[in-house]
Motif scaffolding. Structure first.
Motif, PDB file in Angstrom:
ATOM      1  N   LYS A  25       7.420  -2.986  -7.798  1.00 60.09           N
ATOM      2  CA  LYS A  25       8.111  -1.738  -7.451  1.00 60.09           C
ATOM      3  C   LYS A  25       7.149  -0.631  -7.017  1.00 60.09           C
ATOM      4  O   LYS A  25       7.406   0.567  -7.241  1.00 60.09           O
ATOM      5  CB  LYS A  25       8.994  -1.265  -8.603  1.00 60.09           C
ATOM      6  N   LEU A  26       6.037  -1.035  -6.390  1.00 61.93           N
ATOM      7  CA  LEU A  26       5.110  -0.038  -5.860  1.00 61.93           C
ATOM      8  C   LEU A  26       5.753   0.732  -4.724  1.00 61.93           C
ATOM      9  O   LEU A  26       5.497   1.935  -4.548  1.00 61.93           O
ATOM     10  CB  LEU A  26       3.816  -0.705  -5.368  1.00 61.93           C
ATOM     11  N   ASP A  27       6.574   0.037  -3.934  1.00 64.80           N
ATOM     12  CA  ASP A  27       7.238   0.698  -2.814  1.00 64.80           C
ATOM     13  C   ASP A  27       8.180   1.789  -3.310  1.00 64.80           C
ATOM     14  O   ASP A  27       8.177   2.910  -2.793  1.00 64.80           O
ATOM     15  CB  ASP A  27       7.987  -0.320  -1.953  1.00 64.80           C
ATOM     16  N   GLN A  28       8.954   1.485  -4.353  1.00 63.83           N
ATOM     17  CA  GLN A  28       9.875   2.485  -4.906  1.00 63.83           C
ATOM     18  C   GLN A  28       9.124   3.670  -5.505  1.00 63.83           C
ATOM     19  O   GLN A  28       9.516   4.824  -5.344  1.00 63.83           O
ATOM     20  CB  GLN A  28      10.766   1.847  -5.972  1.00 63.83           C
ATOM     21  N   ALA A  29       8.034   3.370  -6.213  1.00 65.86           N
ATOM     22  CA  ALA A  29       7.262   4.441  -6.858  1.00 65.86           C
ATOM     23  C   ALA A  29       6.681   5.393  -5.820  1.00 65.86           C
ATOM     24  O   ALA A  29       6.739   6.625  -5.985  1.00 65.86           O
ATOM     25  CB  ALA A  29       6.151   3.848  -7.713  1.00 65.86           C
ATOM     26  N   LEU A  30       6.128   4.860  -4.724  1.00 66.50           N
ATOM     27  CA  LEU A  30       5.547   5.716  -3.691  1.00 66.50           C
ATOM     28  C   LEU A  30       6.626   6.479  -2.939  1.00 66.50           C
ATOM     29  O   LEU A  30       6.433   7.644  -2.575  1.00 66.50           O
ATOM     30  CB  LEU A  30       4.707   4.871  -2.725  1.00 66.50           C
ATOM     31  N   GLU A  31       7.766   5.838  -2.708  1.00 66.12           N
ATOM     32  CA  GLU A  31       8.864   6.534  -2.035  1.00 66.12           C
ATOM     33  C   GLU A  31       9.408   7.665  -2.903  1.00 66.12           C
ATOM     34  O   GLU A  31       9.681   8.757  -2.417  1.00 66.12           O
ATOM     35  CB  GLU A  31       9.975   5.541  -1.694  1.00 66.12           C
ATOM     36  N   ASN A  32       9.545   7.419  -4.221  1.00 66.88           N
ATOM     37  CA  ASN A  32      10.012   8.462  -5.138  1.00 66.88           C
ATOM     38  C   ASN A  32       9.001   9.596  -5.232  1.00 66.88           C
ATOM     39  O   ASN A  32       9.360  10.777  -5.293  1.00 66.88           O
ATOM     40  CB  ASN A  32      10.268   7.876  -6.526  1.00 66.88           C
ATOM     41  N   HIS A  53      -6.649  12.493   3.039  1.00 66.40           N
ATOM     42  CA  HIS A  53      -6.885  12.602   1.598  1.00 66.40           C
ATOM     43  C   HIS A  53      -7.451  11.295   1.057  1.00 66.40           C
ATOM     44  O   HIS A  53      -6.957  10.212   1.384  1.00 66.40           O
ATOM     45  CB  HIS A  53      -5.593  12.960   0.862  1.00 66.40           C
ATOM     46  N   VAL A  54      -8.481  11.430   0.223  1.00 67.91           N
ATOM     47  CA  VAL A  54      -9.146  10.251  -0.344  1.00 67.91           C
ATOM     48  C   VAL A  54      -9.167  10.373  -1.865  1.00 67.91           C
ATOM     49  O   VAL A  54      -9.049  11.460  -2.420  1.00 67.91           O
ATOM     50  CB  VAL A  54     -10.587  10.119   0.190  1.00 67.91           C
ATOM     51  N   GLY A  55      -9.295   9.241  -2.527  1.00 67.36           N
ATOM     52  CA  GLY A  55      -9.325   9.240  -3.978  1.00 67.36           C
ATOM     53  C   GLY A  55      -8.535   8.084  -4.529  1.00 67.36           C
ATOM     54  O   GLY A  55      -8.669   6.947  -4.048  1.00 67.36           O
ATOM     55  N   VAL A  56      -7.669   8.356  -5.519  1.00 64.08           N
ATOM     56  CA  VAL A  56      -6.971   7.303  -6.246  1.00 64.08           C
ATOM     57  C   VAL A  56      -5.517   7.683  -6.470  1.00 64.08           C
ATOM     58  O   VAL A  56      -5.214   8.831  -6.808  1.00 64.08           O
ATOM     59  CB  VAL A  56      -7.639   7.044  -7.624  1.00 64.08           C
ATOM     60  N   ILE A  57      -4.633   6.719  -6.282  1.00 66.10           N
ATOM     61  CA  ILE A  57      -3.253   6.822  -6.744  1.00 66.10           C
ATOM     62  C   ILE A  57      -3.046   5.676  -7.722  1.00 66.10           C
ATOM     63  O   ILE A  57      -3.219   4.504  -7.368  1.00 66.10           O
ATOM     64  CB  ILE A  57      -2.242   6.718  -5.598  1.00 66.10           C
ATOM     65  N   LYS A  58      -2.692   5.998  -8.966  1.00 67.52           N
ATOM     66  CA  LYS A  58      -2.465   4.978  -9.979  1.00 67.52           C
ATOM     67  C   LYS A  58      -0.973   4.931 -10.284  1.00 67.52           C
ATOM     68  O   LYS A  58      -0.386   5.931 -10.697  1.00 67.52           O
ATOM     69  CB  LYS A  58      -3.265   5.256 -11.245  1.00 67.52           C
ATOM     70  N   ILE A  59      -0.372   3.763 -10.094  1.00 67.64           N
ATOM     71  CA  ILE A  59       1.051   3.562 -10.343  1.00 67.64           C
ATOM     72  C   ILE A  59       1.175   2.532 -11.458  1.00 67.64           C
ATOM     73  O   ILE A  59       0.863   1.354 -11.255  1.00 67.64           O
ATOM     74  CB  ILE A  59       1.778   3.070  -9.083  1.00 67.64           C
ATOM     75  N   GLY A  60       1.608   2.987 -12.619  1.00 63.86           N
ATOM     76  CA  GLY A  60       1.607   2.071 -13.761  1.00 63.86           C
ATOM     77  C   GLY A  60       0.184   1.626 -14.046  1.00 63.86           C
ATOM     78  O   GLY A  60      -0.699   2.438 -14.302  1.00 63.86           O
ATOM     79  N   GLN A  61      -0.054   0.317 -13.975  1.00 64.68           N
ATOM     80  CA  GLN A  61      -1.391  -0.231 -14.188  1.00 64.68           C
ATOM     81  C   GLN A  61      -2.067  -0.653 -12.888  1.00 64.68           C
ATOM     82  O   GLN A  61      -3.111  -1.290 -12.908  1.00 64.68           O
ATOM     83  CB  GLN A  61      -1.307  -1.430 -15.137  1.00 64.68           C
ATOM     84  N   ASN A 256       4.785   5.488 -13.783  1.00 67.29           N
ATOM     85  CA  ASN A 256       4.187   6.813 -13.770  1.00 67.29           C
ATOM     86  C   ASN A 256       3.105   6.856 -12.695  1.00 67.29           C
ATOM     87  O   ASN A 256       2.373   5.890 -12.499  1.00 67.29           O
ATOM     88  CB  ASN A 256       3.573   7.137 -15.127  1.00 67.29           C
ATOM     89  N   VAL A 257       3.000   7.986 -11.998  1.00 70.49           N
ATOM     90  CA  VAL A 257       2.037   8.105 -10.901  1.00 70.49           C
ATOM     91  C   VAL A 257       0.995   9.164 -11.241  1.00 70.49           C
ATOM     92  O   VAL A 257       1.344  10.298 -11.587  1.00 70.49           O
ATOM     93  CB  VAL A 257       2.750   8.466  -9.576  1.00 70.49           C
ATOM     94  N   LEU A 258      -0.264   8.784 -11.151  1.00 71.99           N
ATOM     95  CA  LEU A 258      -1.376   9.720 -11.286  1.00 71.99           C
ATOM     96  C   LEU A 258      -2.117   9.729  -9.957  1.00 71.99           C
ATOM     97  O   LEU A 258      -2.710   8.726  -9.563  1.00 71.99           O
ATOM     98  CB  LEU A 258      -2.310   9.287 -12.416  1.00 71.99           C
ATOM     99  N   ALA A 259      -2.011  10.849  -9.244  1.00 74.56           N
ATOM    100  CA  ALA A 259      -2.625  10.953  -7.920  1.00 74.56           C
ATOM    101  C   ALA A 259      -3.813  11.900  -7.997  1.00 74.56           C
ATOM    102  O   ALA A 259      -3.645  13.110  -8.160  1.00 74.56           O
ATOM    103  CB  ALA A 259      -1.605  11.463  -6.900  1.00 74.56           C
ATOM    104  N   LEU A 260      -5.007  11.359  -7.887  1.00 74.81           N
ATOM    105  CA  LEU A 260      -6.240  12.146  -7.926  1.00 74.81           C
ATOM    106  C   LEU A 260      -6.857  12.065  -6.537  1.00 74.81           C
ATOM    107  O   LEU A 260      -7.651  11.176  -6.242  1.00 74.81           O
ATOM    108  CB  LEU A 260      -7.179  11.581  -8.988  1.00 74.81           C
ATOM    109  N   LEU A 261      -6.454  12.985  -5.666  1.00 73.57           N
ATOM    110  CA  LEU A 261      -6.802  12.896  -4.250  1.00 73.57           C
ATOM    111  C   LEU A 261      -7.447  14.189  -3.769  1.00 73.57           C
ATOM    112  O   LEU A 261      -7.120  15.279  -4.245  1.00 73.57           O
ATOM    113  CB  LEU A 261      -5.559  12.581  -3.417  1.00 73.57           C
TER     114      LEU A 261
END
Length: 419
Positions: A25-32, A53-61, A256-261
């Motif tokens: 469900k990465l597609d759903q998480a990014l769309e949400n 934008h560069v860095g990290v997007i963490k979705i779940g694990q 859960n999404v943690l976006a460090l960009l």
């Protein structure tokens, strides 16, 4: 299903969702997360397209790394360079052991921030957490502080042995530690590296349990640093990055999404400025960032212009504007950028201006503005196109930047060692 350990792409690349991505469900998480729009990426058919934008997007694990790209260097080299650029701009240092001990090849930028944060908290606990007086109130069996008469009557009419009081308590349970504890709990929740888990557990055992705190931008703006708490600053910087960029999935709780960009244009600008500011040490050369001048005004508003970097050398003004772009071998900047530099010439009375790009080799292409007819003051206006070669060693890259600016723009300054 076992999560994908890491997805690595370069800036401006497209990521198309595979069946495995969809099962997670990465597609759903990014769309949400995209919602009504985000500056970090755009939605395309069956995927997303990343931007500058560069860095990290963490979705779940699952971690998605977006790395910068300016030359032939590969992902491992650019991961290291991105980390070193961020560390240069933010001024992060590791107090207990050298950052050279951090293994970058298999770790994302997010894992490195976790490592830095853990090291900072280990240092703070070793040094001893600072205590402060906190105002509290409650029903106690002893009279201390000030008696809150109305609440005391309401709650203790039949309990004469109790006193409802407001008092000060000297302990470690205050706002700064609540922020640090909340960030530590976030790391515990999102960490996927076994080698960090035991250290996180040890910190949680030794760190006093704190009251929960709703964290916003204003929470950090209210913190004042002094001699007593100055050593907390770097830990709080990392905590701010993590907490303000965390977006919990309130509907499911799994993605859960943690976006460090980071905006690479802004990061490149700050990186070049800080490298020049710290390493150009001539007494007659000043390096300034974003010097603002008004150039338009109406009855109700005004507009200002801010060049990225202004050098004042031997009475001359040099304006540099950094651009994290690939000109694809054309060496032709956009008309908008050239017009902007022309305005800098006039408003800042600059003797030289240049657009500064990263490149595979260092070179300066000189360019002249066409003179305005019958106006000889415009005959000497120039705008150089500067390419400064990136290098997989951050110290060499910094030296390339300083040497290039020294040789091409302030060569009349006194010669001395930069590094």
């Amino acid at each position: 299903m076992k999560p994908i350990e890491s997805i690595v792409v370069f800036e401006h690349e497209k990521l198309y969702f595979t069946d495995e991505h969809k099962k997670l469900k990465l597609d759903q998480a990014l769309e949400n997360y995209y919602g009504d729009g985000t500056p970090f990426f755009s939605l395309i058919k069956n995927g997303v397209k990343f931007n500058q934008h560069v860095g990290v997007i963490k979705i779940g694990q699952t971690t998605i790394e977006i790395l910068p790209k300016a030359d032939h260097n590969g992902k491992d080299e650019w991961r290291q360079l991105l980390y070193d650029m961020i560390r240069t701009v933010w001024g992060f240092e590791v107090k207990i052991s050298s950052s050279a001990s951090l293994k970058l090849k298999k770790n994302s930028i997010l894992d490195l921030y976790y490592e830095l944060y853990i090291k900072e908290l280990e240092y703070l606990l070793h040094r001893g957490l600072i205590k402060r007086y906190n105002k509290k109130e409650g029903n106690l069996h002893a009279l201390k502080g000030s008696l809150q008469f109305s609440k005391h009557i309401a709650q203790n009419l039949v309990h004469h042995e109790r006193f409802y009081v407001k008092y000060s308590h000297y302990d470690a349970n205050h706002e700064v530690h609540r922020i640090l504890y909340k960030a530590l709990k976030l790391i515990e929740q999102t960490n996927s590296k076994p080698d960090l888990s035991s250290r996180i557990g040890t910190l949680l055992l030794n760190f006093p349990e704190m009251n929960d705190l709703k964290v916003t931008d204003s929470t950090f703006e209210k913190i004042n640093f002094d001699r007593k708490n100055q050593h907390y600053e770097k830990a709080l910087q990392i905590a701010k990055l993590l907490l303000l960029n965390y977006h919990p999935d309130v509907s499911r709780g799994k993605n859960n999404v943690l976006a460090l960009l980071f905006d690479m244009n802004r990061l490149w600008e700050q990186f070049v400025y800080i490298v020049l500011k710290k390493n150009i040490k001539y007494t007659d050369v000043k390096v300034k960032a974003q010097q603002s001048k008004e150039f338009w005004r109406s009855e109700s508003s005004a507009s200002k212009m801010k060049p990225d970097i202004v050098l004042e050398a031997n009475g001359n003004t040099i304006v540099l504007d950094t651009k994290w772009k690939n000109l694809n071998g054309s060496y032709l900047p956009s008309p908008e950028d050239l017009r902007q530099m022309y305005a800098y010439h006039l408003y800042f009375k600059a003797t030289k201006t240049a657009l500064v790009y990263p490149g595979e080799e260092s070179k300066l292409i000189k360019g002249d503005y066409s003179a305005i007819e019958n106006d000889m003051t415009t005959d000497k206006l120039t705008c150089g196109i500067a390419f400064i070669s990136a290098h997989k060693d951050i110290h060499q890259w910094k030296q390339n930047i300083v040497s290039f600016v020294k040789d091409h723009f302030i060569s009349s300054a006194n010669s001395e060692e930069i590094f």
